[in-house]
Scaffold this motif. Sequence first.
Motif, PDB file in Angstrom:
ATOM      1  N   PRO A  47       0.854  -1.497   0.101  1.00 42.73           N
ATOM      2  CA  PRO A  47       0.177  -0.087   0.184  1.00 42.73           C
ATOM      3  C   PRO A  47       1.396   1.199   0.050  1.00 42.73           C
ATOM      4  O   PRO A  47       1.842   1.543   0.613  1.00 42.73           O
ATOM      5  N   GLN A  48       0.219   2.090  -0.717  1.00 43.88           N
ATOM      6  CA  GLN A  48       1.788   3.729  -1.110  1.00 43.88           C
ATOM      7  C   GLN A  48       0.057   4.315  -0.239  1.00 43.88           C
ATOM      8  O   GLN A  48      -1.000   4.766  -0.387  1.00 43.88           O
ATOM      9  N   THR A  49       1.152   5.889   0.258  1.00 39.60           N
ATOM     10  CA  THR A  49      -0.282   7.060   1.012  1.00 39.60           C
ATOM     11  C   THR A  49      -0.233   6.948  -1.106  1.00 39.60           C
ATOM     12  O   THR A  49       0.035   7.382  -1.704  1.00 39.60           O
ATOM     13  N   ARG A  50      -0.702   8.676  -0.733  1.00 41.36           N
ATOM     14  CA  ARG A  50      -1.656   9.602  -1.726  1.00 41.36           C
ATOM     15  C   ARG A  50       0.040  10.109  -3.173  1.00 41.36           C
ATOM     16  O   ARG A  50      -0.324   9.962  -3.602  1.00 41.36           O
ATOM     17  N   ALA A  51       0.676  10.424  -1.579  1.00 40.13           N
ATOM     18  CA  ALA A  51       1.616  10.861  -2.535  1.00 40.13           C
ATOM     19  C   ALA A  51       2.830  10.556  -2.857  1.00 40.13           C
ATOM     20  O   ALA A  51       3.385  10.132  -3.381  1.00 40.13           O
ATOM     21  N   GLY A  52       2.917   8.950  -2.681  1.00 36.45           N
ATOM     22  CA  GLY A  52       3.121   8.014  -3.248  1.00 36.45           C
ATOM     23  C   GLY A  52       3.914   6.935  -2.477  1.00 36.45           C
ATOM     24  O   GLY A  52       4.739   6.201  -2.959  1.00 36.45           O
ATOM     25  N   ARG A  53       4.724   7.648  -1.217  1.00 36.83           N
ATOM     26  CA  ARG A  53       5.827   6.740  -0.334  1.00 36.83           C
ATOM     27  C   ARG A  53       4.659   5.366   0.155  1.00 36.83           C
ATOM     28  O   ARG A  53       3.412   4.976   0.242  1.00 36.83           O
ATOM     29  N   GLN A  54       5.866   4.316   0.152  1.00 32.40           N
ATOM     30  CA  GLN A  54       5.417   3.208   1.064  1.00 32.40           C
ATOM     31  C   GLN A  54       4.749   2.737   2.489  1.00 32.40           C
ATOM     32  O   GLN A  54       5.704   4.111   2.712  1.00 32.40           O
ATOM     33  N   LEU A  55       3.148   2.686   2.412  1.00 33.22           N
ATOM     34  CA  LEU A  55       2.826   2.288   3.400  1.00 33.22           C
ATOM     35  C   LEU A  55       4.464   1.025   4.447  1.00 33.22           C
ATOM     36  O   LEU A  55       4.523  -0.004   4.088  1.00 33.22           O
ATOM     37  N   HIS A  56       3.899   1.882   5.544  1.00 34.72           N
ATOM     38  CA  HIS A  56       5.399   0.601   6.687  1.00 34.72           C
ATOM     39  C   HIS A  56       4.704  -0.285   7.337  1.00 34.72           C
ATOM     40  O   HIS A  56       3.390   0.063   7.634  1.00 34.72           O
ATOM     41  N   PRO A  57       4.793  -1.743   7.632  1.00 38.56           N
ATOM     42  CA  PRO A  57       3.978  -1.856   8.260  1.00 38.56           C
ATOM     43  C   PRO A  57       3.512  -1.629   9.351  1.00 38.56           C
ATOM     44  O   PRO A  57       2.793  -1.438   9.747  1.00 38.56           O
ATOM     45  N   SER A  58       4.432  -1.100  10.489  1.00 39.05           N
ATOM     46  CA  SER A  58       3.761  -0.731  11.403  1.00 39.05           C
ATOM     47  C   SER A  58       2.171   0.802  11.829  1.00 39.05           C
ATOM     48  O   SER A  58       2.064   0.645  12.434  1.00 39.05           O
ATOM     49  N   ASP A  59       2.749   1.351  10.239  1.00 43.06           N
ATOM     50  CA  ASP A  59       1.939   2.696   9.769  1.00 43.06           C
ATOM     51  C   ASP A  59       0.634   1.586   9.430  1.00 43.06           C
ATOM     52  O   ASP A  59      -0.708   2.509  10.485  1.00 43.06           O
ATOM     53  N   LEU A  60       0.036   1.060   8.856  1.00 42.71           N
ATOM     54  CA  LEU A  60      -0.979  -0.315   9.130  1.00 42.71           C
ATOM     55  C   LEU A  60      -1.197  -0.571  10.531  1.00 42.71           C
ATOM     56  O   LEU A  60      -2.414  -0.686  10.276  1.00 42.71           O
ATOM     57  N   GLU A  61      -0.107  -0.723  11.045  1.00 45.67           N
ATOM     58  CA  GLU A  61      -1.116  -1.418  12.613  1.00 45.67           C
ATOM     59  C   GLU A  61      -1.530  -0.066  12.799  1.00 45.67           C
ATOM     60  O   GLU A  61      -2.720   0.057  13.744  1.00 45.67           O
ATOM     61  N   ILE A  62      -0.588   0.987  13.298  1.00 44.26           N
ATOM     62  CA  ILE A  62      -1.384   1.852  13.854  1.00 44.26           C
ATOM     63  C   ILE A  62      -2.861   2.124  13.216  1.00 44.26           C
ATOM     64  O   ILE A  62      -3.474   2.695  14.007  1.00 44.26           O
TER      65      ILE A  62
END
Length: 176
Positions: free
Chosen positions: A7-22
């Motif tokens: 998954p990526q943010t709208r800016a195109g940065r990949q989400l880190h697994p900890s981002d998804l957990e948060i």
Amino acid sequence: WRPRRPPQTRAGRQLHPSDLEIIRVVLAHEYTHILQFENTNSFSTLWFVEGMANVVAFANFPSGVGLYQFDTSISNALRDGTLPSLRFLHESWTSFTGLQAVNLAYGTAYYAVLFLAGRIGGIPLMQILSDVDSALTFEQSLDARAGFNLETLDGTFKEWLWANGGISRASSWAIC
């Protein structure tokens, strides 16, 4: 078959697994507020409401305790005497400012409600909210449902934290 792209943010940065957990923890926490509001018309006891939302969120996503660092901040505050009293949370919830103070308030509320849920179960927690909605004070309902006044709950809760090595063992308790 193609491997799934992270998954990526709208800016195109990949989400880190900890981002998804948060994100999962926050959504579970906020969804709990929706369920709470289905049973009450107001959230007059904010520390209790927020602590309950964290208990539900972390029961479903246990890593949330570590993501918010409650597992270390609360035990450190307990050890150095800076853990706020439940009376202070009750009367001054909105006075907490700054990330560290807010984290301490939410962490204390989480562990206090976790302790209470372990003593009386989850349904009485919702009944306390309903009682407050029906004109009882929080403390009247707490006494009726759990047999505690706020000071007794605070002391018993802190004894429980100490008995569980700060919170290292307390954080893994299941309440459901």
